[in-house]
Design a protein around this motif. Sequence first.
Motif, PDB file in Angstrom:
ATOM      1  N   LEU A 386       0.831  -1.200   0.000  1.00 39.70           N
ATOM      2  CA  LEU A 386       0.000   0.000   0.000  1.00 39.70           C
ATOM      3  C   LEU A 386       0.866   1.251   0.000  1.00 39.70           C
ATOM      4  O   LEU A 386       0.610   2.207  -0.759  1.00 39.70           O
ATOM      5  CB  LEU A 386      -0.928  -0.012   1.220  1.00 39.70           C
ATOM      6  CG  LEU A 386      -1.767   1.250   1.450  1.00 39.70           C
ATOM      7  CD1 LEU A 386      -2.692   1.515   0.272  1.00 39.70           C
ATOM      8  CD2 LEU A 386      -2.565   1.125   2.746  1.00 39.70           C
ATOM      9  N   MET A 387       1.889   1.282   0.839  1.00 38.51           N
ATOM     10  CA  MET A 387       2.765   2.456   0.899  1.00 38.51           C
ATOM     11  C   MET A 387       3.493   2.662  -0.426  1.00 38.51           C
ATOM     12  O   MET A 387       3.702   3.797  -0.880  1.00 38.51           O
ATOM     13  CB  MET A 387       3.778   2.298   2.040  1.00 38.51           C
ATOM     14  CG  MET A 387       3.155   2.322   3.439  1.00 38.51           C
ATOM     15  SD  MET A 387       2.414   3.934   3.849  1.00 38.51           S
ATOM     16  CE  MET A 387       0.679   3.586   3.530  1.00 38.51           C
ATOM     17  N   LYS A 388       3.892   1.567  -1.076  1.00 42.20           N
ATOM     18  CA  LYS A 388       4.593   1.678  -2.347  1.00 42.20           C
ATOM     19  C   LYS A 388       3.701   2.299  -3.422  1.00 42.20           C
ATOM     20  O   LYS A 388       4.114   3.213  -4.143  1.00 42.20           O
ATOM     21  CB  LYS A 388       5.087   0.291  -2.787  1.00 42.20           C
ATOM     22  CG  LYS A 388       5.876   0.332  -4.090  1.00 42.20           C
ATOM     23  CD  LYS A 388       6.353  -1.057  -4.492  1.00 42.20           C
ATOM     24  CE  LYS A 388       5.283  -1.763  -5.291  1.00 42.20           C
ATOM     25  NZ  LYS A 388       5.788  -3.045  -5.873  1.00 42.20           N
ATOM     26  N   PHE A 389       2.478   1.830  -3.508  1.00 40.35           N
ATOM     27  CA  PHE A 389       1.584   2.346  -4.536  1.00 40.35           C
ATOM     28  C   PHE A 389       1.070   3.739  -4.178  1.00 40.35           C
ATOM     29  O   PHE A 389       0.682   4.500  -5.072  1.00 40.35           O
ATOM     30  CB  PHE A 389       0.411   1.377  -4.758  1.00 40.35           C
ATOM     31  CG  PHE A 389       0.742   0.249  -5.686  1.00 40.35           C
ATOM     32  CD1 PHE A 389       0.706   0.430  -7.059  1.00 40.35           C
ATOM     33  CD2 PHE A 389       1.109  -0.991  -5.196  1.00 40.35           C
ATOM     34  CE1 PHE A 389       1.012  -0.603  -7.918  1.00 40.35           C
ATOM     35  CE2 PHE A 389       1.421  -2.032  -6.037  1.00 40.35           C
ATOM     36  CZ  PHE A 389       1.380  -1.843  -7.414  1.00 40.35           C
ATOM     37  N   CYS A 390       1.051   4.076  -2.891  1.00 40.02           N
ATOM     38  CA  CYS A 390       0.684   5.443  -2.524  1.00 40.02           C
ATOM     39  C   CYS A 390       1.712   6.434  -3.054  1.00 40.02           C
ATOM     40  O   CYS A 390       1.361   7.543  -3.503  1.00 40.02           O
ATOM     41  CB  CYS A 390       0.554   5.576  -1.008  1.00 40.02           C
ATOM     42  SG  CYS A 390      -0.971   4.883  -0.338  1.00 40.02           S
ATOM     43  N   ILE A 392       3.542   5.903  -5.737  1.00 35.80           N
ATOM     44  CA  ILE A 392       3.396   5.930  -7.197  1.00 35.80           C
ATOM     45  C   ILE A 392       2.193   6.764  -7.604  1.00 35.80           C
ATOM     46  O   ILE A 392       2.253   7.573  -8.533  1.00 35.80           O
ATOM     47  CB  ILE A 392       3.279   4.486  -7.735  1.00 35.80           C
ATOM     48  CG1 ILE A 392       4.554   3.697  -7.437  1.00 35.80           C
ATOM     49  CG2 ILE A 392       2.973   4.492  -9.229  1.00 35.80           C
ATOM     50  CD1 ILE A 392       4.475   2.237  -7.823  1.00 35.80           C
ATOM     51  N   ARG A 393       1.057   6.585  -6.911  1.00 37.17           N
ATOM     52  CA  ARG A 393      -0.180   7.293  -7.263  1.00 37.17           C
ATOM     53  C   ARG A 393      -0.260   8.665  -6.595  1.00 37.17           C
ATOM     54  O   ARG A 393      -1.223   9.392  -6.809  1.00 37.17           O
ATOM     55  CB  ARG A 393      -1.390   6.455  -6.826  1.00 37.17           C
ATOM     56  CG  ARG A 393      -1.456   5.065  -7.437  1.00 37.17           C
ATOM     57  CD  ARG A 393      -1.791   5.105  -8.922  1.00 37.17           C
ATOM     58  NE  ARG A 393      -2.043   3.752  -9.430  1.00 37.17           N
ATOM     59  CZ  ARG A 393      -1.126   3.017 -10.053  1.00 37.17           C
ATOM     60  NH1 ARG A 393       0.104   3.505 -10.220  1.00 37.17           N
ATOM     61  NH2 ARG A 393      -1.424   1.812 -10.493  1.00 37.17           N
ATOM     62  N   LYS A 394       0.742   8.979  -5.750  1.00 39.82           N
ATOM     63  CA  LYS A 394       0.777  10.255  -5.029  1.00 39.82           C
ATOM     64  C   LYS A 394      -0.459  10.428  -4.153  1.00 39.82           C
ATOM     65  O   LYS A 394      -1.096  11.485  -4.103  1.00 39.82           O
ATOM     66  CB  LYS A 394       0.895  11.426  -6.011  1.00 39.82           C
ATOM     67  CG  LYS A 394       2.192  11.403  -6.820  1.00 39.82           C
ATOM     68  CD  LYS A 394       2.297  12.602  -7.742  1.00 39.82           C
ATOM     69  CE  LYS A 394       3.611  12.556  -8.533  1.00 39.82           C
ATOM     70  NZ  LYS A 394       3.734  13.721  -9.448  1.00 39.82           N
ATOM     71  N   ALA A 395      -0.798   9.359  -3.453  1.00 39.56           N
ATOM     72  CA  ALA A 395      -1.925   9.400  -2.517  1.00 39.56           C
ATOM     73  C   ALA A 395      -1.437   9.912  -1.173  1.00 39.56           C
ATOM     74  O   ALA A 395      -0.346   9.534  -0.701  1.00 39.56           O
ATOM     75  CB  ALA A 395      -2.531   8.010  -2.360  1.00 39.56           C
ATOM     76  N   PRO A 396      -2.192  10.772  -0.500  1.00 41.29           N
ATOM     77  CA  PRO A 396      -1.776  11.287   0.814  1.00 41.29           C
ATOM     78  C   PRO A 396      -1.819  10.188   1.870  1.00 41.29           C
ATOM     79  O   PRO A 396      -2.828   9.489   2.020  1.00 41.29           O
ATOM     80  CB  PRO A 396      -2.794  12.393   1.102  1.00 41.29           C
ATOM     81  CG  PRO A 396      -3.990  12.053   0.271  1.00 41.29           C
ATOM     82  CD  PRO A 396      -3.480  11.366  -0.948  1.00 41.29           C
ATOM     83  N   THR A 397      -0.725  10.051   2.605  1.00 48.22           N
ATOM     84  CA  THR A 397      -0.644   9.014   3.634  1.00 48.22           C
ATOM     85  C   THR A 397      -0.646   9.583   5.038  1.00 48.22           C
ATOM     86  O   THR A 397      -0.617   8.812   6.009  1.00 48.22           O
ATOM     87  CB  THR A 397       0.635   8.177   3.439  1.00 48.22           C
ATOM     88  OG1 THR A 397       1.781   9.036   3.539  1.00 48.22           O
ATOM     89  CG2 THR A 397       0.629   7.490   2.087  1.00 48.22           C
ATOM     90  N   ASP A 398      -0.648  10.902   5.174  1.00 47.76           N
ATOM     91  CA  ASP A 398      -0.587  11.513   6.500  1.00 47.76           C
ATOM     92  C   ASP A 398      -1.909  12.127   6.927  1.00 47.76           C
ATOM     93  O   ASP A 398      -1.988  12.783   7.966  1.00 47.76           O
ATOM     94  CB  ASP A 398       0.502  12.579   6.538  1.00 47.76           C
ATOM     95  CG  ASP A 398       0.316  13.623   5.449  1.00 47.76           C
ATOM     96  OD1 ASP A 398      -0.539  13.403   4.559  1.00 47.76           O
ATOM     97  OD2 ASP A 398       1.019  14.653   5.489  1.00 47.76           O
ATOM     98  N   ALA A 430      -0.209  -3.341 -10.571  1.00 48.30           N
ATOM     99  CA  ALA A 430      -1.413  -2.588 -10.203  1.00 48.30           C
ATOM    100  C   ALA A 430      -1.742  -2.866  -8.739  1.00 48.30           C
ATOM    101  O   ALA A 430      -1.324  -3.875  -8.158  1.00 48.30           O
ATOM    102  CB  ALA A 430      -2.590  -2.975 -11.106  1.00 48.30           C
ATOM    103  N   TRP A 431      -2.498  -1.945  -8.173  1.00 49.49           N
ATOM    104  CA  TRP A 431      -2.868  -2.046  -6.764  1.00 49.49           C
ATOM    105  C   TRP A 431      -4.153  -2.862  -6.638  1.00 49.49           C
ATOM    106  O   TRP A 431      -5.153  -2.587  -7.288  1.00 49.49           O
ATOM    107  CB  TRP A 431      -3.049  -0.651  -6.175  1.00 49.49           C
ATOM    108  CG  TRP A 431      -3.708  -0.600  -4.824  1.00 49.49           C
ATOM    109  CD1 TRP A 431      -4.839   0.057  -4.490  1.00 49.49           C
ATOM    110  CD2 TRP A 431      -3.256  -1.238  -3.631  1.00 49.49           C
ATOM    111  NE1 TRP A 431      -5.136  -0.124  -3.168  1.00 49.49           N
ATOM    112  CE2 TRP A 431      -4.167  -0.925  -2.604  1.00 49.49           C
ATOM    113  CE3 TRP A 431      -2.163  -2.055  -3.330  1.00 49.49           C
ATOM    114  CZ2 TRP A 431      -4.033  -1.393  -1.306  1.00 49.49           C
ATOM    115  CZ3 TRP A 431      -2.019  -2.523  -2.030  1.00 49.49           C
ATOM    116  CH2 TRP A 431      -2.936  -2.193  -1.037  1.00 49.49           C
TER     117      TRP A 431
END
Length: 619
Positions: A386-390, A392-398, A430-431
Amino acid sequence: MSKPSGQNVIRLRGVRHNNLKNFDLDLPLNQLIVITGLFFDRMDKPQVDNIDGIPPAIAIEQRNAVKTTRSTVGTMTEICDYMKMLWPHIAQLHCRQCGRPVRKDSPQRIWQFLESSSKSSAQIEDENEGGGRLREVLITFDLPLTEKLSLEESLNLVTKQGYQRLLLPVGEAFVRVASGPQLELNEAAAPWDGPNPPPAPSREGSGNARATRQSPSREGSGVGSPSAAAARAVHFEIARIDQAMERLRALKPRSLTVIQDRIKLSAANRARFVEACEQAYHFGKGKLAVRLGESESDSTIQRFNDLTFHFSNRFHCAQCDIEYREPLPALFSFNHPLGACPTCRGFGRTISIDYNIALPDRSKTLDEGVVKPWRSGHGVECQQDLMKFCKIRKAPTDLPFDQLSKQWQDWVINGDPDYGKDAGHEWPRAWYGVKGYFRWLESKAYKMHVRVLLSRYRSYTPCPDCQGKRFRPEVLLYKLPIDDLRFTSAESSTGAASIVNRQSQITLADFYQLPIRDALQFIEQTAAQHRPATSDPIGLVLNEVRSRLGYLVEVGLGYLALDRATRTLSGGETERVNLTTCLGTRLVNTLYVLDEPTVGLHPRDTGRLIKILQQLRDL
C-alpha cells in the motif's frame, strides 16, 4: 382420594411417584387445570398402577429451540402457507418496465375497452340509425416466419387457412422501436427489418392529441396499451396475399401481420368481434392487435393510421412486450427455490466481508495502519505494498482516512480500475486494494487458519438484491392497494382524513413487514372489498389468515411482524405463537400441556391469554 367416575376423565390409579403413596386421582376433560411442580424434562416412566383416558397430547414449552432464520412468525403460524395461495388472487401484477397493470385480456374485455375508449353503445346505435359513418377496426395477429420454409410456402400455408389479406407498411420498411434493452422473457421480435421510417405528417384535427386522450392512463386498467406505432402514426395498407409477394421480398419481414377481420364498431357486430379475437388469439399464439381508424374510401390504398392496441390472453405486457410466468403458489414462498431470491436463497441476508470491521478506526492515517489485518503477521507485506503504490499514485498518507476524498477511499478499498483485466492490470503492476486482499484469502479458504481469519471480518448484511425481502424480483411485481395504516379513525375524524384516504401499493414482502395488528386491519379491509362467498376457496383462506392474525393480537403479540425470525423471540413469545398455531389447527379431543404460559405477561395480557385458552378448550 377420588372415586371411579365416567369416561370423561383421565383416571390415575395407584400413583406411588416421589412422595405420593398409592394415590388415586380423576382429572376431568374439557377443563382448565393448573398443576404446580411440573417439569418438562425427560423423566423415567412413572410408578403407577394404571392410567386411562389420556387423549393425544401436545406440550408447549416456554423455550425457543429454533435456530434457523428460515423460520418466521408467519411460517410458524402457517400464515405464509395461506398467503402464498391468497396473494396471486387478490394482488395485481405490474410490468417491471412501464409499471402498468398486466392481466389477461379476454375478447369480452377487449370489446368493453374499445367501446369505452371510442364511444358508448348508445352513441354507436344512434349514429348507425342516423346513417353516419361508423369507425372501423382491424383485428390482426403476427405470424413469425421460419427459415425452414420459403416466403412462398409460408404464404401458401396462410392462404390454406382461409386468410387473403395482410397489413403492410406504406413506403419504407417499418421497425417497431422498443423502449428498452432486450429482456429475458421477451418472445416477440420486430416484425420488419430496415431503417426507421421518416415521421409521417400529422393528420388534420391533431390526431396525436386524440390518441393521447383515448389511451389509458398508467394508473388505469392497463388493458390495450397503445403501441409505439400509434404514437408515430405510421401508415399501413391492406394488401392481398397474391399481390404482396414482391413487396414482402423487398421488406424481408420477420413475421407477417395477418388480418383476421375488418369490423365496424356497432353493437350488432359484438359476437363477430369476439369470435374474431378468439381466432386471432389461436393463430397468434395468444397475442393480437386491434387497429382503429377510418378507411379512406376515396383512395386506392386503404390506410389505417390511428391507434394500435396490443392485447394478450396471457400475463403479457403489450406495451413493453414482456411476458410473465403464471403465478403459482410456490412463487410466493421464500422457502421455495421458485420464489426465493437467487442471491440470498430466501434468507434475506448474506454473509460477506464487513469493511467497517476491516477498517474499524478511520481516524487513523494510511501510514498508521488504518487496515486492521495489515498491522501484524502476513498482512504487513500488504501494508508495504500500500505504501509503495501510494508513492506511485501520489496518494496522501498523512491524513486520517475519513478525511480523504471519496476517490482515494475507494482506491484504497477497491484497488486500481480494471484490476485483474489482464497481466498489465495485476500485482505487482497494479494495486489490488483491500477487496483484492480478501479475494485472495477466499481462494485459500481450504486452509483452516485462513477460514478463521476470514470469520473475524465477516458479518451478516441485508441482501443487496432483495434488500432483505427474501423474494425474487418477479414476486415483488404483484402489488395490492393499501390504506395508510399509520393513522387511526380518531385521527381521521380530527382532520387527517385527507391523509388517511391516501392509498399506496404494497408487495407480499411489505405485508410480512407490517405489525400484526396492522396486517389484521389490512386483511379485514381486503375481505370487505372482495366479499367472497362462504364456499369460495378464497373466502376460506381469508378467514384462516384473519383468525390466526386475530389470535396473535389477542395474546398480546400485535407488535410483532410476520417476517420476525423465530429464533429472535423470547420464550414467552414463542409459547404464545405456538398456542395460536394450535388454535389455528382446531384440533379437538386433544390434551394441551402449557409450561407457565403467563410468565412475563402484563396483567391485561394475562386475562386475554386466559380467554384464548378458553377458546382452545371450547373447540
